[in-house]
Design an enzyme around this catalytic site. Structure first.
Site, PDB file in Angstrom:
ATOM      1  N   THR A 169     -14.578 -19.552  -6.261  1.00 42.55           N
ATOM      2  CA  THR A 169     -14.143 -18.859  -7.525  1.00 42.55           C
ATOM      3  C   THR A 169     -13.784 -20.370  -7.727  1.00 42.55           C
ATOM      4  O   THR A 169     -13.249 -21.255  -7.086  1.00 42.55           O
ATOM      5  CB  THR A 169     -13.468 -18.108  -8.163  1.00 42.55           C
ATOM      6  OG1 THR A 169     -13.433 -16.706  -7.681  1.00 42.55           O
ATOM      7  CG2 THR A 169     -12.955 -18.691  -9.165  1.00 42.55           C
ATOM      8  N   GLY A 170     -14.439 -21.002  -9.302  1.00 45.50           N
ATOM      9  CA  GLY A 170     -14.578 -22.104 -10.290  1.00 45.50           C
ATOM     10  C   GLY A 170     -15.569 -22.763  -9.755  1.00 45.50           C
ATOM     11  O   GLY A 170     -15.973 -22.379  -9.718  1.00 45.50           O
ATOM     12  N   THR A 209     -16.913 -25.914  -9.240  1.00 42.46           N
ATOM     13  CA  THR A 209     -17.170 -26.969  -7.317  1.00 42.46           C
ATOM     14  C   THR A 209     -17.366 -25.450  -6.916  1.00 42.46           C
ATOM     15  O   THR A 209     -18.843 -25.415  -6.579  1.00 42.46           O
ATOM     16  CB  THR A 209     -16.310 -27.291  -6.504  1.00 42.46           C
ATOM     17  OG1 THR A 209     -14.908 -27.850  -8.250  1.00 42.46           O
ATOM     18  CG2 THR A 209     -16.468 -28.300  -5.881  1.00 42.46           C
ATOM     19  N   ASP A 243     -15.464 -22.878  -1.151  1.00 44.53           N
ATOM     20  CA  ASP A 243     -14.105 -22.547  -2.118  1.00 44.53           C
ATOM     21  C   ASP A 243     -13.573 -23.753  -2.351  1.00 44.53           C
ATOM     22  O   ASP A 243     -13.328 -24.887  -1.623  1.00 44.53           O
ATOM     23  CB  ASP A 243     -12.905 -21.183  -1.611  1.00 44.53           C
ATOM     24  CG  ASP A 243     -12.587 -20.937  -2.414  1.00 44.53           C
ATOM     25  OD1 ASP A 243     -12.518 -20.372  -3.672  1.00 44.53           O
ATOM     26  OD2 ASP A 243     -11.595 -19.465  -2.416  1.00 44.53           O
ATOM     27  N   GLY A 284      -7.921 -20.565 -10.696  1.00 48.39           N
ATOM     28  CA  GLY A 284      -9.429 -19.592 -11.413  1.00 48.39           C
ATOM     29  C   GLY A 284      -8.531 -18.042 -11.753  1.00 48.39           C
ATOM     30  O   GLY A 284      -8.929 -17.275 -12.039  1.00 48.39           O
ATOM     31  N   GLU A 296      -9.293 -14.568  -2.770  1.00 47.05           N
ATOM     32  CA  GLU A 296      -9.804 -16.380  -2.154  1.00 47.05           C
ATOM     33  C   GLU A 296      -8.984 -15.850  -0.818  1.00 47.05           C
ATOM     34  O   GLU A 296     -10.239 -16.186   0.899  1.00 47.05           O
ATOM     35  CB  GLU A 296      -9.590 -17.136  -2.735  1.00 47.05           C
ATOM     36  CG  GLU A 296     -10.675 -16.891  -4.132  1.00 47.05           C
ATOM     37  CD  GLU A 296     -10.046 -18.366  -4.990  1.00 47.05           C
ATOM     38  OE1 GLU A 296     -11.088 -19.107  -5.501  1.00 47.05           O
ATOM     39  OE2 GLU A 296      -9.152 -18.735  -5.241  1.00 47.05           O
TER      40      GLU A 296
HETATM   41  C1  5RP Z   1      -9.817 -20.193  -8.181  1.00 47.91           C
HETATM   42  C2  5RP Z   1      -9.294 -21.369  -7.219  1.00 47.91           C
HETATM   43  C3  5RP Z   1     -10.868 -22.802  -7.500  1.00 47.91           C
HETATM   44  O1  5RP Z   1     -11.995 -22.332  -6.687  1.00 47.91           O
HETATM   45  C4  5RP Z   1      -9.534 -23.769  -7.630  1.00 47.91           C
HETATM   46  O2  5RP Z   1      -9.144 -23.511  -9.127  1.00 47.91           O
HETATM   47  C5  5RP Z   1     -10.348 -24.639  -8.068  1.00 47.91           C
HETATM   48  O3  5RP Z   1     -11.134 -25.128  -9.052  1.00 47.91           O
HETATM   49  P1  5RP Z   1     -13.020 -25.756 -10.100  1.00 47.91           P
HETATM   50  O4  5RP Z   1     -13.617 -26.298  -8.571  1.00 47.91           O
HETATM   51  O5  5RP Z   1     -13.003 -25.605 -11.461  1.00 47.91           O
HETATM   52  O6  5RP Z   1     -11.282 -26.862  -9.821  1.00 47.91           O
HETATM   53  O7  5RP Z   1      -8.546 -21.947  -6.491  1.00 47.91           O
HETATM   54  O8  5RP Z   1      -8.709 -19.292  -8.296  1.00 47.91           O
END
Ligand code: 5RP
Length: 231
Positions: A30-31, A33, A86, A102, A108
């Site tokens: 999630t997120g 990236t 992830d 997120g 996760e």
């Molecule tokens: C969601 C997460 C995400 O992977 C983490 O917050 C990184 O997000 P981003 O890639 O938008 O910076 O742990 O729970």
């Protein structure tokens, strides 16, 4: 023009997606990236004829995966997770992580911990010398236990705060219908012990310390657009 952080995330996510092999069962993180990895997997399915099955870590990941033509299953349907891709909020020199920006860290951690290969995708702003330098640790907590959990965290020397939603009045509600407490500690000396201690508090479902899980970190650099691997 793409912003440097967005470009670094895109490169990192896409590089991880290229590690996925034909027929793989893939944990979908999630997120922002991890979303680039999901989009690149979709491109590979369309253009290269790649076959894979995705196990999503959130509604966000499931929705994006469906829109990219990825067949989804649950952990009930598979006997293994070959690779999970992830994101992370912090990565220390030992590849230990803080996740949960997120609020998806519970699912996760379940899926990432089952993966034969856990690949973490980040831009270089996520690299820290010590966990907790920038990010609080998120805890998913059942709603009726929030007040006692906050008190317990304060007694442990932490500074807890219930996470408040941005485009909704009131608290963030997780995909499981729980709330999130973000806790900061002045110094995290032993993240492994803290991970267990936080999960030992009654009412805590899971916390965002991911210790000893990541196999490979792919880092996109915001300055020069290169990627490097931490193995
Ligand atoms: C969601 C997460 C995400 O992977 C983490 O917050 C990184 O997000 P981003 O890639 O938008 O910076 O742990 O729970």
């Amino acid at each position: 023009m793409t912003d440097p952080a967005g470009q670094a995330k895109r490169l990192s996510g896409a590089e991880a997606a290229r590690l996925v092999k034909e027929g793989a069962v893939v944990g979908l993180g999630t997120g922002s990236t991890a979303s680039h990895a999901i989009q690149e997997l979709g491109r590979r399915i369309r253009e290269e004829g790649l076959h894979l099955v995705g196990i999503p870590t959130s509604y966000q990941a499931a929705d994006l995966a469906r829109r990219n033509g990825i067949i989804l299953q649950t952990l009930d349907d598979v006997d293994r997770v070959d690779i999970a891709i992830d994101g992370a909020d912090e990565v220390d020199p030992h590849k230990n992580l803080i996740k949960g920006g997120g609020a998806a860290h519970t699912r996760e951690k379940v899926i990432d911990s089952l993966a034969d290969l856990l690949v973490i995708v980040v831009d270089d702003s996520k690299l820290v010398g010590r966990l907790g330098e920038k990010s609080p640790i998120p805890l998913e907590v059942i709603p009726m236990a929030v007040v006692p959990v906050m008190r317990r965290l304060e007694a442990m020397g932490g500074q807890p705060a219930v996470r408040i939603a941005v485009e909704k009045d009131g608290p963030v509600v997780t995909d499981q219908g729980n709330l999130v407490i973000d806790v900061r500690f002045p110094m995290i000396e032993d993240p492994e012990t803290l991970e267990s201690a936080l999960n030992d508090i009654p009412g805590v479902v899971e916390n965002g310390l991911f210790i000893g899980l990541a196999d490979l970190v792919i880092v996109g650099d915001r300055r020069d657009g290169t990627i490097r691997r931490i193995e």
